[in-house]
Every structure is written in structure tokens, then in C-alpha cells.
Design a protein around this motif. Structure first.
Motif, PDB file in Angstrom:
ATOM      1  N   TYR A 166      52.714  43.461  46.267  1.00  0.00           N
ATOM      2  CA  TYR A 166      51.369  42.955  45.970  1.00  0.00           C
ATOM      3  C   TYR A 166      50.563  43.926  45.114  1.00  0.00           C
ATOM      4  CZ  TYR A 166      51.638  38.774  48.828  1.00  0.00           C
ATOM      5  OH  TYR A 166      51.966  37.541  49.317  1.00  0.00           O
TER       6      TYR A 166
ATOM      7  N   ALA B 132      49.250  43.002  41.468  1.00  0.00           N
ATOM      8  CA  ALA B 132      47.805  43.045  41.227  1.00  0.00           C
ATOM      9  C   ALA B 132      47.484  43.888  39.995  1.00  0.00           C
ATOM     10  CB  ALA B 132      47.074  43.592  42.453  1.00  0.00           C
TER      11      ALA B 132
ATOM     12  N   VAL C 120      48.484  41.969  36.823  1.00  0.00           N
ATOM     13  CA  VAL C 120      47.548  40.895  36.477  1.00  0.00           C
ATOM     14  C   VAL C 120      46.203  41.465  36.034  1.00  0.00           C
ATOM     15  CG1 VAL C 120      46.251  38.947  37.438  1.00  0.00           C
ATOM     16  CG2 VAL C 120      48.688  39.178  37.916  1.00  0.00           C
TER      17      VAL C 120
ATOM     18  N   TYR D 242      48.271  35.145  42.539  1.00  0.00           N
ATOM     19  CA  TYR D 242      47.952  36.069  41.445  1.00  0.00           C
ATOM     20  C   TYR D 242      48.140  35.411  40.081  1.00  0.00           C
ATOM     21  CZ  TYR D 242      47.542  40.102  44.519  1.00  0.00           C
ATOM     22  OH  TYR D 242      47.131  40.988  45.475  1.00  0.00           O
ATOM     23  N   TYR D 243      49.176  34.614  39.947  1.00  0.00           N
ATOM     24  CA  TYR D 243      49.440  33.962  38.666  1.00  0.00           C
ATOM     25  C   TYR D 243      48.577  32.724  38.468  1.00  0.00           C
ATOM     26  CZ  TYR D 243      53.607  36.876  38.406  1.00  0.00           C
ATOM     27  OH  TYR D 243      54.471  37.937  38.365  1.00  0.00           O
TER      28      TYR D 243
ATOM     29  N   PRO E 279      44.332  34.376  38.359  1.00  0.00           N
ATOM     30  CA  PRO E 279      44.261  35.818  38.096  1.00  0.00           C
ATOM     31  C   PRO E 279      42.875  36.421  38.341  1.00  0.00           C
ATOM     32  CG  PRO E 279      44.944  34.601  36.120  1.00  0.00           C
ATOM     33  CD  PRO E 279      44.763  33.615  37.219  1.00  0.00           C
TER      34      PRO E 279
ATOM     35  N   ALA F 286      42.457  38.439  41.529  1.00  0.00           N
ATOM     36  CA  ALA F 286      43.262  39.649  41.735  1.00  0.00           C
ATOM     37  C   ALA F 286      42.445  40.774  42.371  1.00  0.00           C
ATOM     38  CB  ALA F 286      43.888  40.107  40.425  1.00  0.00           C
TER      39      ALA F 286
ATOM     40  N   LEU G 277      41.862  39.909  46.025  1.00  0.00           N
ATOM     41  CA  LEU G 277      43.093  40.115  46.784  1.00  0.00           C
ATOM     42  C   LEU G 277      43.427  41.595  46.935  1.00  0.00           C
ATOM     43  CD1 LEU G 277      45.252  37.219  45.310  1.00  0.00           C
ATOM     44  CD2 LEU G 277      44.285  37.358  47.612  1.00  0.00           C
ATOM     45  N   TRP G 278      43.078  42.402  45.941  1.00  0.00           N
ATOM     46  CA  TRP G 278      43.330  43.850  45.998  1.00  0.00           C
ATOM     47  C   TRP G 278      42.691  44.452  47.248  1.00  0.00           C
ATOM     48  CZ3 TRP G 278      46.279  47.264  43.412  1.00  0.00           C
ATOM     49  CH2 TRP G 278      45.992  48.625  43.566  1.00  0.00           C
TER      50      TRP G 278
END
Length: 122
Positions: A22, A26, A29, A92-93, A96, A99, A102-103
Motif C-alpha cells: 500500500y 500510494a 499514485v 488507488y487506481y 487517485p 491516495a 488512504l495514506w
């Protein structure tokens, strides 16, 4: 027969693989990378190995403490978290712009999962 501490190490190794996948994705992206130019095999391999080891270690520990016949609420919640971690690879894709969220969000989700295991709230 594998001992509880060995299953715990397997579980932790899986978590490290999962977060490596991940984290790499990340950064890819966030740096403007796309699905077409991503190191997809490496990321997918790390993610798949991580998910498998997390599952193997988790159920191994459950077997050692005698909880394979009936799951308490905290185990069901951890399985749901595992499913979320499994499905987020595509996020992520597809999105984006998420990202950065999510990080920071995935470590929070991981901490929640650890809380469930440590304190077994329900």
C-alpha cells in the motif's frame, strides 16, 4: 504443530507485506503514476502474500486459543477489516485523489484492527 508465537510472527510478516504494498502504491499514485506504468506485479505480489499471511497467522492464532468453532464479535470485525484491506488495492487506481486519505487512513484502520485483537471489546 505450529505454536502461537510463530503464528503471530506470520501474521505480523503479512501485515508488513500488506503495508509495503500500500505504501509503494500510494507513493506511485501520489507521484502521478498510473495503472499502466505501475510496478503492478510487485505490488500485487506483496499484497497477495500479505493478505494470505495475515489470514494464515490470524486463523492459526484463533486455533491456538480455541476460537475456530464460534467467532466472537471482535473476530468478525477483524475479518471485515481484512476484507476492506483486500478490496482497497483497486481504490488507488480508481480514485487517485483518495491516495492522501488512504495514506493516513490505512494505518488508522490497522490500528483499529490491533485494538480489536488486544482488547477484544465484543
Amino acid at each position: 504443530m505450529i505454536s502461537y508465537p510463530v503464528y503471530k510472527l506470520i501474521h505480523i510478516l503479512g501485515i508488513l507485506f500488506l503495508f509495503s504494498a500500500y505504501g509503494g502504491l500510494a507513493l506511485h499514485v501520489l507521484g502521478g503514476g498510473t495503472k499502466e506504468n505501475a510496478p503492478r506485479k510487485l505490488i500485487a505480489s506483496a499484497h497477495g502474500i500479505g493478505m494470505t499471511l495475515v489470514l494464515l497467522g490470524g486463523f492459526g492464532m484463533l486455533a491456538r486459543i480455541g476460537l475456530l468453532t464460534s467467532f466472537p464479535g471482535w473476530v468478525i470485525a477483524k475479518i471485515v477489516v481484512w476484507l476492506i484491506f483486500g478490496g482497497l488495492l483497486t481504490a488507488y487506481y480508481k480514485k487517485p485523489e483518495f491516495a492522501k486519505i488512504l495514506w493516513f487512513g490505512l494505518p488508522v484502520l490497522g490500528t483499529f484492527s490491533a485494538y480489536l485483537a488486544l482488547y477484544k471489546p465484543f
